[in-house]
Design a protein around this motif. Structure first.
Motif, short mmCIF file in Angstrom:
data_model
loop_
_atom_site.label_atom_id
_atom_site.label_comp_id
_atom_site.label_asym_id
_atom_site.label_seq_id
_atom_site.Cartn_x
_atom_site.Cartn_y
_atom_site.Cartn_z
N UNK A 167 38.81 -19.02 37.57
CA UNK A 167 38.87 -17.70 36.95
C UNK A 167 38.82 -17.74 35.44
N UNK A 168 39.29 -18.84 34.84
CA UNK A 168 39.32 -18.91 33.38
C UNK A 168 38.07 -19.55 32.78
N UNK A 169 37.34 -20.34 33.59
CA UNK A 169 36.07 -20.92 33.11
C UNK A 169 35.03 -20.80 34.22
N UNK A 170 33.74 -20.73 33.89
CA UNK A 170 32.69 -20.71 34.91
C UNK A 170 32.75 -21.99 35.75
N UNK A 171 32.55 -21.85 37.06
CA UNK A 171 32.75 -23.00 37.95
C UNK A 171 31.79 -24.15 37.64
N UNK A 172 30.60 -23.85 37.12
CA UNK A 172 29.65 -24.92 36.82
C UNK A 172 30.09 -25.78 35.63
N UNK A 173 31.00 -25.27 34.83
CA UNK A 173 31.43 -26.01 33.64
C UNK A 173 32.31 -27.20 33.96
N UNK A 174 32.80 -27.29 35.22
CA UNK A 174 33.69 -28.41 35.57
C UNK A 174 32.95 -29.51 36.33
N UNK A 175 31.64 -29.38 36.50
CA UNK A 175 30.87 -30.39 37.23
C UNK A 175 31.03 -31.76 36.57
N UNK A 176 31.45 -32.75 37.36
CA UNK A 176 31.56 -34.12 36.87
C UNK A 176 32.74 -34.38 35.95
N UNK A 177 33.63 -33.41 35.78
CA UNK A 177 34.77 -33.54 34.86
C UNK A 177 35.93 -34.23 35.58
#
Length: 501
Positions: free
Chosen positions: A307-317
């Motif tokens: 909810x706080x960041x777009x889900x694609x931004x966490x790919x591979x993190x």
């Protein structure tokens, strides 16, 4: 026998507390990113697609679009509920099998006593894979959080020695600029390597975790999770939930196959069945209550994060929770987010240290037990003359975890850990069915309710989650099992005390 019986002192509340301590670990801070984002492929290799997608694609004569493991997106909340249900079925099966054996021990120990040497070998060999790769994953996550802590303190080091040598998705900064391209690069994840080596040295010298120390660590992890959820609720953007399930049920299943990592350890609840008052009621109550509480916490983390960041931004993190807080802090300048990030960082790091310590200890003890049963070389059961620990087994386990932790990413390592764990759960569930048939008269301190229904459902759901893992993971797992069977046939079987020549 009365002199070897354990005291029946655990009630439902105590057992639930034990379970929460085992389940709330470091996985929620590390693998949640790869579960949400998946591992999208730019080459459309079938080996990178989940087995279930390949089967469905083949039935529909449509394999061209497959490639990469789909991410669950915000629907990871559904994945976590699915995994909790699977763990419930499997935990009850573990409880019955463990209650039949009058000694404490892992799946290897009591499988050896009930299902025979070959099945015990397969589970022991499988546990080595599970413990090793789960610790590799946690070590990589630990390194990512150490980098974040250094960044919070204003210390910036070269990423060459702080990231895995193999990066399937490359490495980018927060602005989206490439630091390293996809594939291999000249570097090594030194923090991941060092934490394993340091804790191996501690384990060789011997360590006793008191209940109070463990409770403090669990409390710190709970505080970190609650701090993220409570503070993050104020920064949710509803538009980030659209689409809620970007890859449909394929993404939900694939996400569940990865996020399963966060539930590893729940089976410790079932192994305490011999110490429970009124085990028939206490064990299922403790298992179900543990899974409900932990699932609520995990679902809250998933919903707040997406909810706080777009889900694609966490790919591979490998540190998605703290990095999401970092992005928000940069965007808003909020001091509350700045300090919340520190709380989460410290909670995650302490949790990871305790997880690595416990699983490294467990892995060395599996090697030690298999060696003592003459299935592995005698040197693995040698005890250090001064520290009275299985020093050789501990060092070998440490080195075999530390080096890959410096080379590979968290997603690849978590996949192999999960398939090994799920396979062990399948064998345990089948073991309950077999023993119900072969030894119906044998005393059981706890019996899975509804006859064979729950064990069968456990097998089906575990296989379903395994089908959500990529074909390459199945291939590597199959190779591992074949190597294990070759070792058993040509070495271990001939050394066994039951070998007749």
């Amino acid at each position: 026998m009365p002199e070897t019986a354990l005291t029946k002192s655990l009630g439902p509340v105590s057992l639930t507390a034990l379970g929460i301590g085992a389940v709330i670990g470091s996985g929620i801070f590390t693998v949640i990113g790869t579960a949400i984002g998946g591992t999208q492929s730019t080459t459309s290799k079938l080996s990178e697609a989940p087995i279930l997608d390949i089967v469905v694609g083949a039935l529909h004569h449509d394999l061209a679009h497959l490639g990469g493991r789909p991410g669950a997106g915000p629907a990871l909340a559904l994945s976590m509920i699915l995994v909790a249900i699977v763990c419930c079925f499997t935990g009850l099966c573990y409880a019955e099998l463990a209650s039949m054996i009058p000694i404490a021990g892992s799946a290897y120990t009591y499988t050896y006593a009930t299902l025979g040497e070959l099945i015990a070998w397969i589970i022991g060999w499988d546990l080595i894979l599970e413990y090793a790769f789960s610790n590799m994953s946690v070590s990589v996550g630990f390194a990512a959080h150490v980098v974040d802590l250094l960044d919070w303190l204003g210390i910036h080091l070269s990423p060459k020695w702080l990231s895995p040598a193999y990066l399937p998705l490359g490495l980018q900064d927060l602005a989206g600029n490439d630091i390293y391209k996809q594939g291999w690069h000249f570097g090594f994840n030194i923090p991941a390597f060092l934490i394993v080596i340091l804790l191996t040295m501690v384990l060789v010298r011997g360590i006793r975790e008191s209940a109070r120390t463990n409770n403090i660590m669990v409390l710190i992890k709970l505080v970190a999770i609650l701090a993220f959820v409570i503070v993050g609720l104020h920064w949710i953007h509803p538009t980030n939930y659209t689409p809620f399930s970007p890859n449909g049920w394929s993404g939900v299943l694939a996400g569940g196959s990865i996020i399963f990592f966060t539930y590893i350890g729940f089976d410790s609840v079932s192994t305490a069945s011999e110490e429970c008052r009124d085990a028939q009621k206490t064990v299922p109550t403790g298992i179900i209550a543990t899974l409900i509480i932990c699932t609520i916490l995990y679902v809250a983390v998933a919903l707040v994060l997406t909810g706080i960041v777009p889900w694609k931004s966490v790919i591979g993190d490998a540190a998605p929770v703290v990095n999401a807080l970092k992005r928000l802090t940069i965007q808003t300048g909020s001091p509350t987010l700045h300090w919340t990030r520190l709380v989460v960082l410290l909670g995650a790091i302490i949790g990871m240290i305790s997880s690595i310590l416990v699983f490294q200890l467990g892995q060395a003890r599996v090697w030690f037990a298999m060696s003592r049963d003459r299935l592995l070389p005698d040197v693995f059961s040698k005890v250090h003359p001064k520290f009275r620990t299985p020093a050789f087994a501990t060092w070998v386990a440490g080195i075999l975890v530390a080096i890959p932790a410096g080379l590979f990413d968290v997603g690849t390592l978590a996949e192999l850990s999960n398939i090994g764990t799920l396979f062990a759960f399948v064998l345990v569930s089948i073991g309950v069915l077999v023993l119900r048939k072969r030894q119906p008269e044998r005393h059981r301190g706890f019996r899975v309710p509804w006859g064979p229904v729950f064990p069968v459902l456990s097998v089906i759901f575990c296989v379903l989650l395994m089908a959500g893992l990529p074909a390459r993971t199945w291939e590597r797992f199959f190779i591992w099992l074949v190597i294990g069977l070759v070792v058993y046939v040509f070495y271990s079987r001939k050394r066994s005390e039951f070998y007749k020549g």
